[in-house]
Design an enzyme around this catalytic site. Structure first.
Site, PDB file in Angstrom:
ATOM      1  N   HIS A 159      -7.966   3.971  -3.251  1.00  0.00           N
ATOM      2  CA  HIS A 159      -9.189   4.386  -2.556  1.00  0.00           C
ATOM      3  C   HIS A 159      -9.453   5.867  -2.796  1.00  0.00           C
ATOM      4  O   HIS A 159      -8.550   6.699  -2.807  1.00  0.00           O
ATOM      5  CB  HIS A 159      -9.135   4.045  -1.057  1.00  0.00           C
ATOM      6  CG  HIS A 159      -7.994   4.632  -0.297  1.00  0.00           C
ATOM      7  ND1 HIS A 159      -7.909   5.959   0.028  1.00  0.00           N
ATOM      8  CD2 HIS A 159      -6.892   4.041   0.239  1.00  0.00           C
ATOM      9  CE1 HIS A 159      -6.799   6.177   0.743  1.00  0.00           C
ATOM     10  NE2 HIS A 159      -6.164   5.026   0.870  1.00  0.00           N
ATOM     11  N   GLU A 178     -13.338   4.884   7.333  1.00  0.00           N
ATOM     12  CA  GLU A 178     -12.151   5.362   8.046  1.00  0.00           C
ATOM     13  C   GLU A 178     -12.473   5.838   9.458  1.00  0.00           C
ATOM     14  O   GLU A 178     -13.495   6.496   9.687  1.00  0.00           O
ATOM     15  CB  GLU A 178     -11.526   6.521   7.254  1.00  0.00           C
ATOM     16  CG  GLU A 178     -10.246   7.084   7.856  1.00  0.00           C
ATOM     17  CD  GLU A 178      -9.057   6.144   7.743  1.00  0.00           C
ATOM     18  OE1 GLU A 178      -9.195   4.958   8.117  1.00  0.00           O
ATOM     19  OE2 GLU A 178      -7.997   6.588   7.295  1.00  0.00           O
ATOM     20  N   CYS A 188      -5.205  14.087   6.879  1.00  0.00           N
ATOM     21  CA  CYS A 188      -5.048  12.682   7.245  1.00  0.00           C
ATOM     22  C   CYS A 188      -6.318  12.184   7.939  1.00  0.00           C
ATOM     23  O   CYS A 188      -6.924  12.892   8.759  1.00  0.00           O
ATOM     24  CB  CYS A 188      -3.842  12.519   8.154  1.00  0.00           C
ATOM     25  SG  CYS A 188      -3.668  10.864   8.875  1.00  0.00           S
ATOM     26  N   ASP A 215       0.374  15.620   5.978  1.00  0.00           N
ATOM     27  CA  ASP A 215      -0.680  15.120   5.102  1.00  0.00           C
ATOM     28  C   ASP A 215      -1.884  16.055   5.166  1.00  0.00           C
ATOM     29  O   ASP A 215      -2.877  15.788   5.851  1.00  0.00           O
ATOM     30  CB  ASP A 215      -1.068  13.695   5.531  1.00  0.00           C
ATOM     31  CG  ASP A 215      -2.036  13.044   4.562  1.00  0.00           C
ATOM     32  OD1 ASP A 215      -2.285  13.628   3.489  1.00  0.00           O
ATOM     33  OD2 ASP A 215      -2.553  11.960   4.874  1.00  0.00           O
ATOM     34  N   ASN A 270      -8.127   0.125   7.581  1.00  0.00           N
ATOM     35  CA  ASN A 270      -6.897   0.910   7.674  1.00  0.00           C
ATOM     36  C   ASN A 270      -6.438   0.927   9.127  1.00  0.00           C
ATOM     37  O   ASN A 270      -7.099   1.493   9.996  1.00  0.00           O
ATOM     38  CB  ASN A 270      -7.140   2.335   7.176  1.00  0.00           C
ATOM     39  CG  ASN A 270      -5.867   3.168   7.205  1.00  0.00           C
ATOM     40  OD1 ASN A 270      -4.756   2.635   7.262  1.00  0.00           O
ATOM     41  ND2 ASN A 270      -6.013   4.483   7.168  1.00  0.00           N
ATOM     42  N   ARG A 297     -13.970   5.097  -0.118  1.00  0.00           N
ATOM     43  CA  ARG A 297     -13.650   5.422   1.273  1.00  0.00           C
ATOM     44  C   ARG A 297     -14.523   6.579   1.755  1.00  0.00           C
ATOM     45  O   ARG A 297     -14.735   7.552   1.030  1.00  0.00           O
ATOM     46  CB  ARG A 297     -12.164   5.812   1.390  1.00  0.00           C
ATOM     47  CG  ARG A 297     -11.806   6.511   2.688  1.00  0.00           C
ATOM     48  CD  ARG A 297     -10.325   6.803   2.789  1.00  0.00           C
ATOM     49  NE  ARG A 297     -10.045   7.875   3.733  1.00  0.00           N
ATOM     50  CZ  ARG A 297      -8.821   8.255   4.120  1.00  0.00           C
ATOM     51  NH1 ARG A 297      -7.760   7.637   3.627  1.00  0.00           N
ATOM     52  NH2 ARG A 297      -8.647   9.251   4.960  1.00  0.00           N
ATOM     53  N   GLU A 304     -11.914   9.081  -1.601  1.00  0.00           N
ATOM     54  CA  GLU A 304     -12.640   9.466  -0.385  1.00  0.00           C
ATOM     55  C   GLU A 304     -13.589  10.631  -0.608  1.00  0.00           C
ATOM     56  O   GLU A 304     -13.596  11.264  -1.671  1.00  0.00           O
ATOM     57  CB  GLU A 304     -11.640   9.810   0.714  1.00  0.00           C
ATOM     58  CG  GLU A 304     -10.824  11.046   0.428  1.00  0.00           C
ATOM     59  CD  GLU A 304      -9.628  11.188   1.354  1.00  0.00           C
ATOM     60  OE1 GLU A 304      -9.486  12.266   1.974  1.00  0.00           O
ATOM     61  OE2 GLU A 304      -8.829  10.243   1.448  1.00  0.00           O
ATOM     62  N   ASP A 336      -6.549  10.009  -2.493  1.00  0.00           N
ATOM     63  CA  ASP A 336      -7.171  11.126  -1.785  1.00  0.00           C
ATOM     64  C   ASP A 336      -8.594  11.382  -2.300  1.00  0.00           C
ATOM     65  O   ASP A 336      -9.394  10.470  -2.368  1.00  0.00           O
ATOM     66  CB  ASP A 336      -6.293  12.374  -1.906  1.00  0.00           C
ATOM     67  CG  ASP A 336      -4.941  12.184  -1.227  1.00  0.00           C
ATOM     68  OD1 ASP A 336      -4.925  11.652  -0.107  1.00  0.00           O
ATOM     69  OD2 ASP A 336      -3.908  12.543  -1.818  1.00  0.00           O
ATOM     70  N   ASP A 372      -3.069   5.416  -2.433  1.00  0.00           N
ATOM     71  CA  ASP A 372      -3.966   6.476  -1.959  1.00  0.00           C
ATOM     72  C   ASP A 372      -4.189   7.439  -3.118  1.00  0.00           C
ATOM     73  O   ASP A 372      -3.236   7.867  -3.769  1.00  0.00           O
ATOM     74  CB  ASP A 372      -3.296   7.181  -0.780  1.00  0.00           C
ATOM     75  CG  ASP A 372      -4.196   8.182  -0.080  1.00  0.00           C
ATOM     76  OD1 ASP A 372      -5.274   8.487  -0.610  1.00  0.00           O
ATOM     77  OD2 ASP A 372      -3.805   8.662   1.001  1.00  0.00           O
ATOM     78  N   TYR A 403       0.846  -1.189   0.000  1.00  0.00           N
ATOM     79  CA  TYR A 403       0.000   0.000   0.000  1.00  0.00           C
ATOM     80  C   TYR A 403       0.881   1.238   0.000  1.00  0.00           C
ATOM     81  O   TYR A 403       1.741   1.401   0.879  1.00  0.00           O
ATOM     82  CB  TYR A 403      -0.913   0.016   1.226  1.00  0.00           C
ATOM     83  CG  TYR A 403      -1.630   1.334   1.440  1.00  0.00           C
ATOM     84  CD1 TYR A 403      -2.607   1.763   0.545  1.00  0.00           C
ATOM     85  CD2 TYR A 403      -1.326   2.153   2.524  1.00  0.00           C
ATOM     86  CE1 TYR A 403      -3.258   2.974   0.727  1.00  0.00           C
ATOM     87  CE2 TYR A 403      -1.980   3.365   2.716  1.00  0.00           C
ATOM     88  CZ  TYR A 403      -2.944   3.767   1.820  1.00  0.00           C
ATOM     89  OH  TYR A 403      -3.582   4.972   1.996  1.00  0.00           O
TER      90      TYR A 403
END
Length: 423
Positions: A237, A314, A247, A181, A337, A284, A239, A212, A210, A166
């Protein structure tokens, strides 16, 4: 001087010039690359070749040729039948009472194999996306993905023997930019890092990355998926945070409206379909912190219905909540996660397996220990004047982790002498 091609009459000249302009404007129009084109299918064609007066009519049937979307042909096109060969073949056909006889003539073979015959014969590594999709849907094992952030951490994960990896957005931002982040790393930095990691070993583990928020609206979400696919990323993923995201294990997160989030998912899925890729789309949601559990489940169900392959909720607040999410969304696969010392309780691999999670990522698995090791080493150097590297960690050892033996083999197999002596 050569006479003019046009008449001296001004009106005649104007008409002739206009005709030339109209002819030049009649050109082929290239199809819009964004429009899905229906695959053409050519039906079989029967060509009747006239025979000599003493023979019957010979009909030669051309094979059906289907053009695939990838540009290759299902069947190699048959070479043209020479009339002389057809007549010679027809001359030996025994006449029958029927007025005509239809005979299929063997197709002469070219000495070179067509591309569609060569490609299946070559052993190629499966794409990372195909590997990951098989692992999810053709196995019931929990897929463990350590978080990696650069080439060395990824090489180390491969050396240890993990089946998947990942690429952490937090680790990428910290290592490449030296920044927190907070939506500072954008598509360029993320795609470039993911491409490097995904292509370290073509036979290696697939990479989940990721992506985002998709770095914009639906257009950018689709563009991100397309670039990730071309870079060899197996899945990512997407989101529902606002563009100025942070983050997932920080407080103060804000999310967009559900319809805006689903538009991102819909665009990402359409891009994946358009490229005919096995890319695994992971939906996500970070809505738990501000909108509650029920809203998270609702958003994930909508994303699932729009084509997302896997879900990710998450920031679970308890182990019971994590287990409940698996049940509420079953049999749809869920990703967990794990961020130790983050907002969620610590859930071990065994616990996640028993709950029914299918994928488990450890975002800070390499970046946090790397920071500790680097800080302790540099403190030792500052205070004692030595680094203190263990004796078995030599430059050769580190280079071997990064593919030294493979590089040497490439050179020697090509006849090079760069590594004739011992390193």
């Amino acid at each position: 001087m050569a006479p003019s091609a046009f008449s001296s009459d001004p009106v005649s000249q104007l008409e002739a010039q206009s005709a030339l302009v109209l002819d030049a404007a009649t050109t082929d129009v290239t199809a819009n690359p964004h429009v899905e084109v229906t695959k053409p299918i050519f039906s079989s064609v029967t060509t009747e070749v006239p025979s000599s007066p003493s023979s019957e009519t010979l009909a030669v049937q051309a094979p059906t040729t289907q053009i695939q979307a990838d540009g290759f042909l299902d069947d190699a096109p048959a070479p043209a039948v020479v009339k002389k060969e057809a007549e010679a073949e027809a001359s030996v056909v025994t006449p029958s009472p029927a007025p005509t006889t239809t005979t299929t003539k063997p197709v002469p073979q070219n000495k070179f194999l067509p591309l569609n015959a060569i490609i299946p014969a070559v052993t190629e590594p499966n794409s990372g996306a195909k590997k990951l999709r098989k692992m999810i849907f053709e196995s019931n094992e929990l897929i463990i993905c350590p978080g990696v952030y650069d080439g060395l951490s990824a090489r180390t994960a491969i050396e240890v023997g993990f089946n998947a990896m990942y690429m952490t957005g937090a680790g990428t931002t910290a290592s490449r930019l030296g920044q927190p982040d907070l939506a500072i790393a954008q598509l360029h930095e993320m795609r470039e890092n993911a491409e490097m990691i995904a292509n370290l070993d073509p036979f290696g583990p697939p990479l989940i990355a990721d992506m985002d928020t998709g770095y914009g609206g639906p257009i950018m979400a689709a563009r991100t998926v397309e670039q990730y696919i071309r870079s060899g990323v197996a899945g990512a993923h997407l989101e529902d945070q606002v563009l100025m995201k942070r983050c997932g294990h920080l407080g103060g997160k804000r999310v967009v409206a559900a319809d805006e989030y689903i538009a991102r998912i819909r665009a990402a899925h359409a891009a994946r379909v358009r490229l005919q890729s096995d890319f695994v789309l992971i939906a996500r949601t970070d809505a738990l912190q501000s909108l509650g559990y029920d809203e998270c489940i609702s958003r994930l169900k909508m994303a699932r219905d729009e084509g997302a392959d896997v879900g990710l909720l998450e920031g679970f607040t308890s182990k019971e909540q994590a287990a409940q999410a698996v049940q509420d969304l079953a049999p749809w696969p869920l990703l967990l996660n794990s961020v130790e010392n983050g907002k969620s309780p610590l859930i071990t691999v065994d616990e996640a397996r028993k709950m029914g999670f299918r994928i488990m990522i450890f975002s800070f698995a390499s970046i946090a220990p790397a920071y500790i090791a680097i800080r302790d080493t540099l403190t030792r150097l500052r205070d004692h004047g030595v680094v203190g590297t263990p004796p078995d960690i030599t430059p050769v050892k580190l280079f071997e982790v990064c593919g030294l033996k493979h590089s040497m083999a490439v050179d020697m197999n090509a006849g090079g002498a760069s590594f004739a002596s011992e390193l």
